[in-house]
Write a protein that holds these residues in place. Structure first.
Motif, PDB file in Angstrom:
ATOM      1  N   PRO A   9      -0.884   4.984  -7.556  1.00  0.00           N
ATOM      2  CA  PRO A   9      -0.160   5.457  -6.372  1.00  0.00           C
ATOM      3  C   PRO A   9      -0.012   4.383  -5.303  1.00  0.00           C
ATOM      4  CG  PRO A   9      -1.737   7.112  -7.077  1.00  0.00           C
ATOM      5  CD  PRO A   9      -1.997   5.902  -7.917  1.00  0.00           C
ATOM      6  N   MET A  10      -1.055   3.599  -5.084  1.00  0.00           N
ATOM      7  CA  MET A  10      -0.953   2.556  -4.068  1.00  0.00           C
ATOM      8  C   MET A  10      -0.005   1.450  -4.510  1.00  0.00           C
ATOM      9  SD  MET A  10      -2.571   3.558  -1.468  1.00  0.00           S
ATOM     10  CE  MET A  10      -2.507   2.059  -0.487  1.00  0.00           C
ATOM     11  N   SER A  11      -0.034   1.104  -5.774  1.00  0.00           N
ATOM     12  CA  SER A  11       0.890   0.084  -6.277  1.00  0.00           C
ATOM     13  C   SER A  11       2.332   0.526  -6.063  1.00  0.00           C
ATOM     14  CB  SER A  11       0.656  -0.161  -7.769  1.00  0.00           C
ATOM     15  OG  SER A  11      -0.607  -0.748  -7.987  1.00  0.00           O
ATOM     16  N   LEU A  12       2.591   1.771  -6.372  1.00  0.00           N
ATOM     17  CA  LEU A  12       3.955   2.294  -6.217  1.00  0.00           C
ATOM     18  C   LEU A  12       4.357   2.330  -4.751  1.00  0.00           C
ATOM     19  CD1 LEU A  12       3.753   5.161  -8.847  1.00  0.00           C
ATOM     20  CD2 LEU A  12       5.282   3.178  -8.964  1.00  0.00           C
ATOM     21  N   LEU A  13       3.413   2.747  -3.923  1.00  0.00           N
ATOM     22  CA  LEU A  13       3.702   2.847  -2.494  1.00  0.00           C
ATOM     23  C   LEU A  13       4.014   1.482  -1.902  1.00  0.00           C
ATOM     24  CD1 LEU A  13       3.799   4.589   0.046  1.00  0.00           C
ATOM     25  CD2 LEU A  13       1.333   4.248   0.290  1.00  0.00           C
ATOM     26  N   ARG A  14       3.181   0.498  -2.207  1.00  0.00           N
ATOM     27  CA  ARG A  14       3.399  -0.837  -1.661  1.00  0.00           C
ATOM     28  C   ARG A  14       4.684  -1.452  -2.174  1.00  0.00           C
ATOM     29  NH1 ARG A  14      -2.401  -1.827  -2.404  1.00  0.00           N
ATOM     30  NH2 ARG A  14      -1.748  -2.570  -4.445  1.00  0.00           N
ATOM     31  N   ALA A  15       4.949  -1.241  -3.454  1.00  0.00           N
ATOM     32  CA  ALA A  15       6.175  -1.808  -4.024  1.00  0.00           C
ATOM     33  C   ALA A  15       7.397  -1.196  -3.355  1.00  0.00           C
ATOM     34  CB  ALA A  15       6.219  -1.560  -5.535  1.00  0.00           C
ATOM     35  N   ARG A  16       7.379   0.099  -3.208  1.00  0.00           N
ATOM     36  CA  ARG A  16       8.536   0.732  -2.587  1.00  0.00           C
ATOM     37  C   ARG A  16       8.703   0.294  -1.143  1.00  0.00           C
ATOM     38  NH1 ARG A  16      12.512   4.625  -1.751  1.00  0.00           N
ATOM     39  NH2 ARG A  16      12.096   5.540   0.254  1.00  0.00           N
ATOM     40  N   GLU A  17       7.604   0.186  -0.446  1.00  0.00           N
ATOM     41  CA  GLU A  17       7.689  -0.260   0.940  1.00  0.00           C
ATOM     42  C   GLU A  17       8.234  -1.683   1.014  1.00  0.00           C
ATOM     43  OE1 GLU A  17       7.672   1.207   3.628  1.00  0.00           O
ATOM     44  OE2 GLU A  17       7.797  -0.604   4.871  1.00  0.00           O
ATOM     45  N   ALA A  18       7.796  -2.531   0.097  1.00  0.00           N
ATOM     46  CA  ALA A  18       8.290  -3.912   0.079  1.00  0.00           C
ATOM     47  C   ALA A  18       9.802  -3.927  -0.112  1.00  0.00           C
ATOM     48  CB  ALA A  18       7.599  -4.703  -1.040  1.00  0.00           C
ATOM     49  N   VAL A  19      10.299  -3.025  -0.950  1.00  0.00           N
ATOM     50  CA  VAL A  19      11.742  -2.958  -1.191  1.00  0.00           C
ATOM     51  C   VAL A  19      12.463  -2.411   0.033  1.00  0.00           C
ATOM     52  CG1 VAL A  19      13.549  -1.868  -2.570  1.00  0.00           C
ATOM     53  CG2 VAL A  19      11.482  -2.740  -3.680  1.00  0.00           C
ATOM     54  N   MET A  20      11.981  -1.317   0.550  1.00  0.00           N
ATOM     55  CA  MET A  20      12.689  -0.672   1.660  1.00  0.00           C
ATOM     56  C   MET A  20      12.663  -1.517   2.928  1.00  0.00           C
ATOM     57  SD  MET A  20      14.166   1.707   0.372  1.00  0.00           S
ATOM     58  CE  MET A  20      15.008   2.002   1.914  1.00  0.00           C
TER      59      MET A  20
ATOM     60  N   LEU B  12      11.443   4.109  -7.706  1.00  0.00           N
ATOM     61  CA  LEU B  12      10.072   4.004  -7.196  1.00  0.00           C
ATOM     62  C   LEU B  12       9.644   5.291  -6.503  1.00  0.00           C
ATOM     63  CD1 LEU B  12      10.290   0.371  -5.823  1.00  0.00           C
ATOM     64  CD2 LEU B  12       8.788   1.132  -7.671  1.00  0.00           C
ATOM     65  N   LEU B 139       9.088 -10.146  -2.857  1.00  0.00           N
ATOM     66  CA  LEU B 139       9.705  -9.672  -1.628  1.00  0.00           C
ATOM     67  C   LEU B 139       8.909 -10.102  -0.408  1.00  0.00           C
ATOM     68  CD1 LEU B 139      10.938  -6.208  -2.819  1.00  0.00           C
ATOM     69  CD2 LEU B 139      12.070  -8.423  -2.864  1.00  0.00           C
TER      70      LEU B 139
END
Lengths: 152, 152
Positions: A9-20, B12, B139
DNA sequence: CGCATTCACTTAACATGTTAAGTAATATCC
DNA sequence: GGATATTACTTAACATGTTAAGTGAATGCG
């Protein structure tokens, strides 16, 4: 217990935040939030959609969408009319102003996406999305069996 | 424009939601939100942390964390004391009750995580997390160069 | 037909995300 | 040593996430 910062969950959260984080500044320039942009993009590809259908497409919960549609309608970016056949349903569509706003934002948005693709690699990106899709499928089937177990 | 439901941000988002949907019911049984659980887990692995450090670890923004700490302190799940050397800083730690709550939730949480790992495959999971990490790195360097360009 | 149920959507209430502004303590610089 | 800037954190304001309850319209079924 596992180091939680390395959990899925944290990996997904950080990745998405990095994209957004790449997109938000440009959207903000046009007075749009990420979610409002999702709604406009979802509407852009179709003539009109019911609220429930739009919620599924834009991956928003009904109550959130309801509020946002109220605001977007007040800003004249979308239009609503109740369906003739079923007065419970309301058909939502993007307005001319909404289309204009999309046209203004889309080039930057595409450019940012292209930059991300280039940095990460098109092949990596495709592979990542494939894995994300498979993860979804795995877990969706988990939900389904839960529902059966619950008698739902 | 690309079909936005196939865009990286949406992939994501859906993947993360699919994962969190597995955990939320159990957390809810114990009166915890996903974010509160993140705070407790972050605190469990260390003696005490400053608020800013905790925000970074639990990947929360300061204002959100500030509110949550107020609530968690009221529920006696965490403790706070201001640092002696620097009275601006406050050291946050998990309380005995907090540890007890974690002990109550952790087994279910681990079981759910194990179930996800088994369904998706440990190898796939590792590969996915590796890719997510690389995406972040890509990113992050983009952000860094932006800041330089902005003179920040 | 009548009436309970279901359905589509909205409202309400509370928690968090997000940016800006505020506050108090510390650090910096002259 | 005192004005200024910076730092650590909080508060404020508004938007969204999330669950529960409400509302009005359509459906099903006797």
């Amino acid at each position: 217990m596992r180091d939680f910062s390395r959990s899925l969950p944290m990996s997904l959260l950080r990745a998405r935040e990095a994209v957004m984080r790449q997109f938000r500044p440009k959207l903000r320039e046009h007075g749009l939030t990420e979610q409002q942009w999702r709604i406009l993009r979802a509407l852009a590809s179709i003539e009109a959609a019911e609220v429930t259908e739009l919620a599924r497409t834009a991956f928003l919960l009904g109550p959130s969408l309801s509020r946002m549609l109220r605001d977007l309608e007040a800003r004249n970016l979308i239009e609503r009319k109740t369906a003739k056949a079923d007065q419970r349903r309301s058909m939502v569509s993007i307005s001319k102003e909404g289309v204009k706003l999309m046209a203004a934002v889309a080039p930057s948005s595409e450019a940012i996406y292209a930059e991300i693709t280039q940095r990460f690699g098109a092949r990596n990106l495709a592979a990542l999305q494939e894995m994300l899709g498979q993860l979804e499928v795995c877990l969706a089937s988990a939900d389904a069996s839960d529902e059966i177990a619950d008698g739902a």
